[in-house]
Design a protein around this motif. Structure first.
Motif, PDB file in Angstrom:
ATOM      1  N   GLN A  92     -22.871  -1.025   3.797  1.00 31.14           N
ATOM      2  CA  GLN A  92     -23.318  -1.937   4.846  1.00 31.14           C
ATOM      3  C   GLN A  92     -23.868  -1.176   6.046  1.00 31.14           C
ATOM      4  OE1 GLN A  92     -23.631  -5.267   4.608  1.00 31.14           O
ATOM      5  NE2 GLN A  92     -24.691  -5.090   6.582  1.00 31.14           N
ATOM      6  N   ALA A  93     -23.281  -0.025   6.337  1.00 31.50           N
ATOM      7  CA  ALA A  93     -23.766   0.778   7.461  1.00 31.50           C
ATOM      8  C   ALA A  93     -25.167   1.314   7.176  1.00 31.50           C
ATOM      9  CB  ALA A  93     -22.796   1.927   7.732  1.00 31.50           C
ATOM     10  N   THR A  94     -25.378   1.773   5.933  1.00 30.83           N
ATOM     11  CA  THR A  94     -26.708   2.262   5.558  1.00 30.83           C
ATOM     12  C   THR A  94     -27.727   1.130   5.607  1.00 30.83           C
ATOM     13  OG1 THR A  94     -25.669   3.882   4.086  1.00 30.83           O
ATOM     14  CG2 THR A  94     -28.017   3.475   3.783  1.00 30.83           C
ATOM     15  N   LEU A  95     -27.318  -0.036   5.115  1.00 27.16           N
ATOM     16  CA  LEU A  95     -28.209  -1.195   5.130  1.00 27.16           C
ATOM     17  C   LEU A  95     -28.606  -1.556   6.556  1.00 27.16           C
ATOM     18  CD1 LEU A  95     -29.534  -3.305   3.286  1.00 27.16           C
ATOM     19  CD2 LEU A  95     -27.488  -4.713   3.567  1.00 27.16           C
ATOM     20  N   THR A  96     -27.647  -1.492   7.459  1.00 27.64           N
ATOM     21  CA  THR A  96     -27.925  -1.799   8.864  1.00 27.64           C
ATOM     22  C   THR A  96     -28.927  -0.808   9.453  1.00 27.64           C
ATOM     23  OG1 THR A  96     -25.714  -2.746   9.141  1.00 27.64           O
ATOM     24  CG2 THR A  96     -26.882  -2.071  11.142  1.00 27.64           C
ATOM     25  N   ARG A  97     -28.858   0.440   9.022  1.00 24.19           N
ATOM     26  CA  ARG A  97     -29.763   1.469   9.538  1.00 24.19           C
ATOM     27  C   ARG A  97     -31.207   1.259   9.078  1.00 24.19           C
ATOM     28  NH1 ARG A  97     -26.972   6.958   7.731  1.00 24.19           N
ATOM     29  NH2 ARG A  97     -28.712   7.905   8.881  1.00 24.19           N
ATOM     30  N   GLU A 145     -19.425   6.836   5.747  1.00 31.23           N
ATOM     31  CA  GLU A 145     -20.488   5.827   5.718  1.00 31.23           C
ATOM     32  C   GLU A 145     -20.359   4.939   4.486  1.00 31.23           C
ATOM     33  OE1 GLU A 145     -25.335   5.409   6.182  1.00 31.23           O
ATOM     34  OE2 GLU A 145     -24.395   7.385   6.177  1.00 31.23           O
ATOM     35  N   LYS A 201     -37.987  -4.418   7.678  1.00 37.45           N
ATOM     36  CA  LYS A 201     -38.571  -5.616   8.297  1.00 37.45           C
ATOM     37  C   LYS A 201     -39.953  -5.309   8.862  1.00 37.45           C
ATOM     38  CE  LYS A 201     -37.611  -9.188  11.763  1.00 37.45           C
ATOM     39  NZ  LYS A 201     -36.649  -9.652  12.797  1.00 37.45           N
ATOM     40  N   GLN A 219     -32.587  -1.705   7.663  1.00 39.33           N
ATOM     41  CA  GLN A 219     -33.149  -3.062   7.711  1.00 39.33           C
ATOM     42  C   GLN A 219     -34.267  -3.226   8.744  1.00 39.33           C
ATOM     43  OE1 GLN A 219     -29.687  -5.666   7.948  1.00 39.33           O
ATOM     44  NE2 GLN A 219     -30.114  -6.451   5.885  1.00 39.33           N
TER      45      GLN A 219
END
Length: 348
Positions: free
Chosen positions: A324-329, A321, A335, A331
Motif C-alpha cells: 500500500q505504501a508503494t501504491l501511494t507513492r 515498506e 494519474k 499513484q
C-alpha cells in the motif's frame, strides 16, 4: 520481403542522425505481395493488384567493359490491375513505419494504360482520404504535387515536361518540417513547397486508373519517430528522478504484452510476463520486492476505464515498506500519465 534498416553514421541531408530503410524484394516470390505492405484504395473502383515481378533495370555500377550488360534483372513491385475507373487511385502502403522528416528515392516505369499512365509516391498518408502525392504522367507529360484532405483533391502544382513510357525514371522527395522538395530525374520540377496539413504519416507507391506501373530501388532516409509512450517515459523520469526504472507494455497483434517504452532502450521489444498479461486482461496490480528495491505493475486505463497498457514502476525501497505504501507513492505519477494519454492510439 527482405528489408534492411541501418543506422547511419554520417549526417543525413536534413538531420544529424537517422535511419535508412531499403526495399529489397528479392526474397518475395514472384506474383506475391511483399510482407509489411498493404493495399489501399483512394477514390473509386477496384483495389490495386500489387505483386512482385522481375524486370530489367539500369545497372547502378559502371560496366567493366564495352561488352558488359548495362542492365540487371531484379525484383520490382508492380501494379498490374486493369480498371479504367477515372477516380481510381491504388496505393501500396508500407505499414511498419510512420514518417515525419524523410528523404525518399525510387525508380519507376510507366508500362501501359489506356486511360492513364501515371506513377508516384503518396506520403504522410493518414488514410485513403488524407495524404500528399507527387506523381508523373506519361500521357499528360507532367509532374504534379497535390494534397487530398477529407477526400478532396487540391489544385495541382507542377510543370509540363517529358515523361517517357517504357523507361525507368528517378523520383526523389524530401520532407523537412512543413517543407516539401522534389527532384525528377535529378532536376527540381518546381520550387520548394510549404504545407501544414500533415506532419507525418505512412508512405506508399501510387498509381491512377488503369496505369500499369513498376517501382524499384526504393530507399528512405528518415528520422525515426518517437512514440508517445517513449516521450511519456522520458518525461516521467525527468519529473520523478527517484524512480529507478519505468516500463510501458502494450499488447501486440497476438495479444502478448511487450515493452514499447523503457528507461533502458535495450529493453524495448522485450516480452512481458504473466503479471503484465494479467494487468492488461483484468486490471490487476502486482507487487514484488528485490534487494534494495520494490516493483509494482499497474494498469494504465483509457478514457473508458479499461486497461490499455501495463506500467511497471521500480523504486528504491525503505525498511518495512508494504504494497500500500508503494501504491501511494506511484499513484500520483500514474494519474498524471493517464491524463496525458487516454487512448491506445495516443501511446503508439
Amino acid at each position: 520481403m527482405f528489408c534492411r534498416i541501418l543506422l547511419l553514421l554520417s549526417a543525413l541531408a536534413f538531420t544529424a542522425n537517422g535511419a535508412e530503410l531499403i526495399f529489397d524484394f528479392t526474397g518475395t516470390p514472384a506474383d506475391k505481395l511483399p510482407g509489411g505492405f498493404r493495399s489501399l484504395l483512394a477514390g473509386r473502383g477496384k483495389p490495386g493488384e500489387w505483386k512482385v515481378i522481375h524486370d530489367e533495370l539500369p545497372s547502378e555500377l559502371a560496366p567493366l567493359s564495352d561488352k558488359a550488360s548495362t542492365t540487371t534483372r531484379r525484383a520490382v513491385i508492380a501494379q498490374t490491375g486493369f480498371d479504367t475507373t477515372d477516380e481510381r487511385f491504388p496505393i501500396l502502403l508500407y505499414d511498419k513505419e510512420t514518417f515525419g522528416d524523410f528523404t525518399l528515392t525510387t525508380r519507376f516505369k510507366l508500362v501501359d494504360g489506356v486511360m492513364e499512365q501515371m506513377a508516384g509516391i503518396a506520403f504522410h498518408v493518414r488514410d485513403a482520404d488524407n495524404f500528399y502525392v507527387i506523381r508523373a504522367s506519361g500521357m499528360g507529360n507532367n509532374v504534379r504535387f497535390y494534397k487530398v484532405v477529407a477526400g478532396q483533391r487540391s489544385a495541382p502544382i507542377g510543370p509540363d515536361l517529358p515523361v517517357a513510357k517504357g523507361q525507368w525514371h528517378e523520383l526523389k522527395i524530401q520532407c523537412e518540417g512543413n517543407k516539401i522538395r522534389c527532384w525528377f530525374n535529378g532536376k527540381q520540377p518546381f520550387p520548394e513547397l510549404q504545407d501544414n496539413s500533415f506532419a507525418s504519416g505512412k508512405i506508399g507507391f501510387w498509381t491512377k486508373s488503369d496505369s500499369i506501373s513498376y517501382f524499384a530501388a526504393t530507399r528512405i532516409s528518415y528520422t525515426p519517430r518517437e512514440s508517445f509512450a517513449e516521450v511519456l517515459v522520458r518525461d516521467v523520469l525527468k519529473e520523478n528522478p527517484r524512480l529507478l526504472g519505468l516500463r510501458i507494455y502494450l499488447p501486440g497483434d497476438d495479444g502478448a504484452p511487450a515493452v514499447v517504452a523503457s528507461n533502458d532502450a535495450k529493453e524495448i521489444g522485450m516480452a512481458g510476463g504473466d503479471s503484465e498479461r494479467a494487468v492488461l486482461a483484468n486490471g490487476d496490480a502486482f507487487y514484488g520486492k528485490d534487494k534494495g528495491s520494490v516493483s509494482i505493475v499497474l494498469p494504465l486505463r483509457n478514457r473508458n476505464g479499461d486497461p490499455m497498457a501495463a506500467v511497471r514502476f521500480k523504486l528504491k525501497s525503505f525498511p518495512g515498506e508494504i504494497q500500500q505504501a508503494t501504491l501511494t507513492r506511484v499513484q500520483p505519477i500514474l494519474k498524471d500519465m493517464q491524463a496525458k494519454a487516454q487512448t491506445l492510439d495516443e501511446l503508439k
